[in-house]
Design an enzyme around this catalytic site. Sequence first.
Site, short mmCIF file in Angstrom:
data_model
loop_
_atom_site.label_atom_id
_atom_site.label_comp_id
_atom_site.label_asym_id
_atom_site.label_seq_id
_atom_site.Cartn_x
_atom_site.Cartn_y
_atom_site.Cartn_z
CE LYS A 98 68.79 28.77 40.23
NZ LYS A 98 69.31 28.83 39.01
CG ASP A 99 63.53 29.03 42.31
OD1 ASP A 99 64.25 29.55 41.39
OD2 ASP A 99 63.32 27.76 42.49
NE ARG A 149 72.61 32.84 36.77
CZ ARG A 149 73.32 31.53 36.83
NH1 ARG A 149 74.24 31.69 36.79
NH2 ARG A 149 72.57 30.43 36.84
NE ARG A 150 72.36 28.15 34.97
CZ ARG A 150 71.28 27.60 35.50
NH1 ARG A 150 70.46 27.10 34.65
NH2 ARG A 150 71.38 27.15 36.71
NE ARG A 167 60.51 28.56 27.91
CZ ARG A 167 60.90 29.66 28.28
NH1 ARG A 167 61.57 29.79 29.37
NH2 ARG A 167 60.72 30.83 27.53
NE ARG A 173 64.48 23.30 32.68
CZ ARG A 173 64.97 24.58 32.85
NH1 ARG A 173 66.05 25.07 32.74
NH2 ARG A 173 63.98 25.57 33.10
CB CYS A 261 63.96 35.18 39.98
SG CYS A 261 62.28 35.09 39.30
C1 DPM Z 1 66.18 30.91 38.57
C2 DPM Z 1 66.89 30.46 37.23
C3 DPM Z 1 66.65 29.33 37.00
C4 DPM Z 1 65.88 28.47 38.27
C5 DPM Z 1 67.54 31.86 36.61
C6 DPM Z 1 69.13 31.44 36.82
C7 DPM Z 1 67.20 28.53 35.86
C8 DPM Z 1 66.34 28.62 34.82
C9 DPM Z 1 66.82 27.78 33.46
C10 DPM Z 1 65.98 32.24 39.28
N1 DPM Z 1 65.66 29.71 39.16
O1 DPM Z 1 69.81 30.75 37.40
O2 DPM Z 1 69.77 32.36 36.02
O3 DPM Z 1 67.93 27.01 33.74
O4 DPM Z 1 65.98 28.01 32.51
C11 DPM Z 1 65.84 26.50 39.60
C12 DPM Z 1 66.87 25.55 39.48
C13 DPM Z 1 67.13 25.36 41.05
C14 DPM Z 1 66.52 26.27 41.73
C15 DPM Z 1 67.62 24.65 38.47
C16 DPM Z 1 68.61 25.27 37.92
C17 DPM Z 1 67.98 24.34 41.77
C18 DPM Z 1 69.19 24.86 42.00
C19 DPM Z 1 69.37 25.69 43.54
C20 DPM Z 1 65.45 27.35 38.29
N2 DPM Z 1 65.73 26.94 40.81
O5 DPM Z 1 69.02 26.41 37.93
O6 DPM Z 1 69.34 24.34 37.16
O7 DPM Z 1 68.38 25.22 44.42
O8 DPM Z 1 69.60 26.76 43.60
#
Ligand code: DPM
Length: 357
Positions: A98-99, A149-150, A167, A173, A261
């Site tokens: 997702k990143d 999104r959340r 952050r 966190r 993203c």
């Molecule tokens: C992206 C988002 C977030 C990450 C945006 C989203 C969350 C940012 C936040 C694109 N990347 O989800 O709407 O919570 O402020 C990220 C996480 C993981 C990969 C951590 C998470 C782990 C889960 C995975 C950060 N990137 O989302 O809690 O491998 O899918």
Amino acid sequence: MEEGPYKCVRDVNGTVSRVIRMGTRKSQLARIQTDYVAEKLKNLYPDVNLGIAFGKIVLHVLNDKPVLLMQNKMWSLRPLYNQLLCPNRVDLVVHSLKDLPTTLPDGFTIGAVLQRESPYDAVVLHPKNSGLTLDSLPDGSVIGTSSLRRAAQLKKRFSHLEFKDIRGNLNTRLKKLDEKEDYSAIILAAAGLKRMGWETRISQVLNPEDCMYAVGQGALAVEVRARDSDILEMVSNLHHPETVLRCIAERAFLRRLEGGCSVPVAVHTEVKDSVLSLTGAVYSLDGTDCLKDTMEASITPGNQESADFQHVGVTALNVPQFSQVAAEKLGVALADLLLSQGAMEILTTARKLNDAR
Ligand code: DPM
């Protein structure tokens, strides 16, 4: 010694073998994910020499800098690409899918998408709120998330709660949650929490009616040089076909919406009886405007050949091309449907408001 793309070693018997070098970011989650893939590769290829360049690649993309400011900007990934490309210091890099942007820089491809962990989001409560849920938290409770999104989905569904940015990487966190009184709870991906071994902190997993997930959430991706056919073939055995097709559809949907993203876009995918179904939605920042729809496509392998080998950045050597084409078309078709209903206006407004914050 100069490090080229094909670093080789000779063992005591004179056998020459290629050393595969994996790069990783320095966060604990990145290391855990890299180790996980390394373990899989070692099991598949016991003779391969695997070196992991821990911490060599210090990539400040999502974990160390504000996600919202990144907006899919390629420069944020540049240090990593410099490592992969020019000096050829590493051969593969493990990411959370997702990143990864839906368009990768030339010369790179996602050579493997591993079986998806839970794609859902989870609630982690401040210890003092133990036993409560988003529904039962008192009015005005502050929920930490920097995901548009959340926040968009949850603001609409749980209007008695307030949402505030949080952050830092997962460790930071959790510390901010537990050691201060700023947040009543935070929202994180269940997959990341599980990989970190913090599953016990999950008090509630959000169902898709309350919060749909991000494109590619819960899946690991292995990025390689597109022309490095040895490595591409090697890692292609890590592909999980169902996850590949779901994620191709999701990424095609996001790419068509020109979403990075960090836009309020969410998805839900399922494969049942060779039918891939994709639900996708776009939201205004407060969640009041929402466009959401579902489409399906058959992914039964057919005879159709495709000239295109990469689909939204993914090269899946042993997943039928026909199915990959069908998945990509599904994502594009659903995006086009939402665009015809005004999705671009919603996203443009969300982006502008977010940039102005
Ligand atoms: C992206 C988002 C977030 C990450 C945006 C989203 C969350 C940012 C936040 C694109 N990347 O989800 O709407 O919570 O402020 C990220 C996480 C993981 C990969 C951590 C998470 C782990 C889960 C995975 C950060 N990137 O989302 O809690 O491998 O899918």
